[in-house]
Design a protein around this motif. Structure first.
Motif, PDB file in Angstrom:
ATOM      1  N   ILE A 140     -43.147  21.594  20.439  1.00 23.43           N
ATOM      2  CA  ILE A 140     -44.570  21.923  20.438  1.00 23.43           C
ATOM      3  C   ILE A 140     -45.094  22.096  19.016  1.00 23.43           C
ATOM      4  CG2 ILE A 140     -46.294  23.602  21.223  1.00 23.43           C
ATOM      5  CD1 ILE A 140     -44.332  24.256  23.532  1.00 23.43           C
ATOM      6  N   ALA A 170     -48.000  28.410  24.934  1.00 19.49           N
ATOM      7  CA  ALA A 170     -47.654  27.153  25.620  1.00 19.49           C
ATOM      8  C   ALA A 170     -46.196  27.138  26.037  1.00 19.49           C
ATOM      9  CB  ALA A 170     -47.960  25.964  24.714  1.00 19.49           C
ATOM     10  N   SER A 186     -44.894  27.422  29.926  1.00 22.23           N
ATOM     11  CA  SER A 186     -44.235  26.222  30.443  1.00 22.23           C
ATOM     12  C   SER A 186     -42.798  26.461  30.894  1.00 22.23           C
ATOM     13  CB  SER A 186     -44.248  25.120  29.374  1.00 22.23           C
ATOM     14  OG  SER A 186     -43.406  25.475  28.301  1.00 22.23           O
ATOM     15  N   THR A 242     -48.431  27.994  20.210  1.00 23.78           N
ATOM     16  CA  THR A 242     -47.079  27.540  20.552  1.00 23.78           C
ATOM     17  C   THR A 242     -46.382  28.542  21.454  1.00 23.78           C
ATOM     18  OG1 THR A 242     -46.902  26.334  18.487  1.00 23.78           O
ATOM     19  CG2 THR A 242     -44.848  26.851  19.623  1.00 23.78           C
TER      20      THR A 242
END
Length: 151
Positions: A70, A99, A103, A96
């Protein structure tokens, strides 16, 4: 100093900065949770409940590989365009961290849209971005100067 040696030196500084940022992004939430739990319940033993020897190295390895996918392009952009501002690295770290945290299956569970969970992730990312900025980001984009003798 040869250009090749200067490039290797810059890459080593970036790698050390990234490793320190990853350690920071893992330790900040653990310490925040431990601090909040300790203040709330008066029980500081939660710090020792975390299995440091078993899960910490695995967490570091997982975060290093996953987050690099990322944040790697953002670091490339910073190097290419000589972005050296603290805000860029802090915002990149926060984005980052959020995310990556959202995820990861099973890491967030039902807390994905919990503002407290997202706040912990953002805080960890800002701390990690700040550490990277201190170690490597302030001299981002020095590749144009690599290998030049200034004296």
């Amino acid at each position: 100093m040869t250009r090749r040696f200067a490039w290797l030196q810059r890459l080593a500084i970036m790698a050390v900065g990234y490793f320190a940022a990853v350690l920071t992004s893992i330790l900040v939430p653990v310490l925040l949770i431990a601090l909040l739990e300790g203040i709330e319940d008066g029980n500081w033993s939660i710090i020792f409940a975390f299995d440091w020897l078993g899960s910490f190295p695995l967490a570091v390895l997982t975060v290093m590989v996953g987050a690099l996918l990322i944040v790697g392009p953002a670091l490339f952009v910073a190097e290419r365009f000589s972005l050296r501002g603290w805000f860029y690295f802090a915002a990149t770290g926060a984005i980052t961290s959020i995310a990556f945290g959202v995820s990861m299956p099973r890491s967030a569970g039902s807390f994905v849209f919990n503002p407290g969970f997202l706040g912990f992730l953002a805080t960890a990312g800002i701390a990690a971005g700040s550490v990277y900025w201190l170690m490597a980001g302030r001299k981002s984009g020095m590749r144009r100067d690599l290998g030049r003798d200034l004296g």
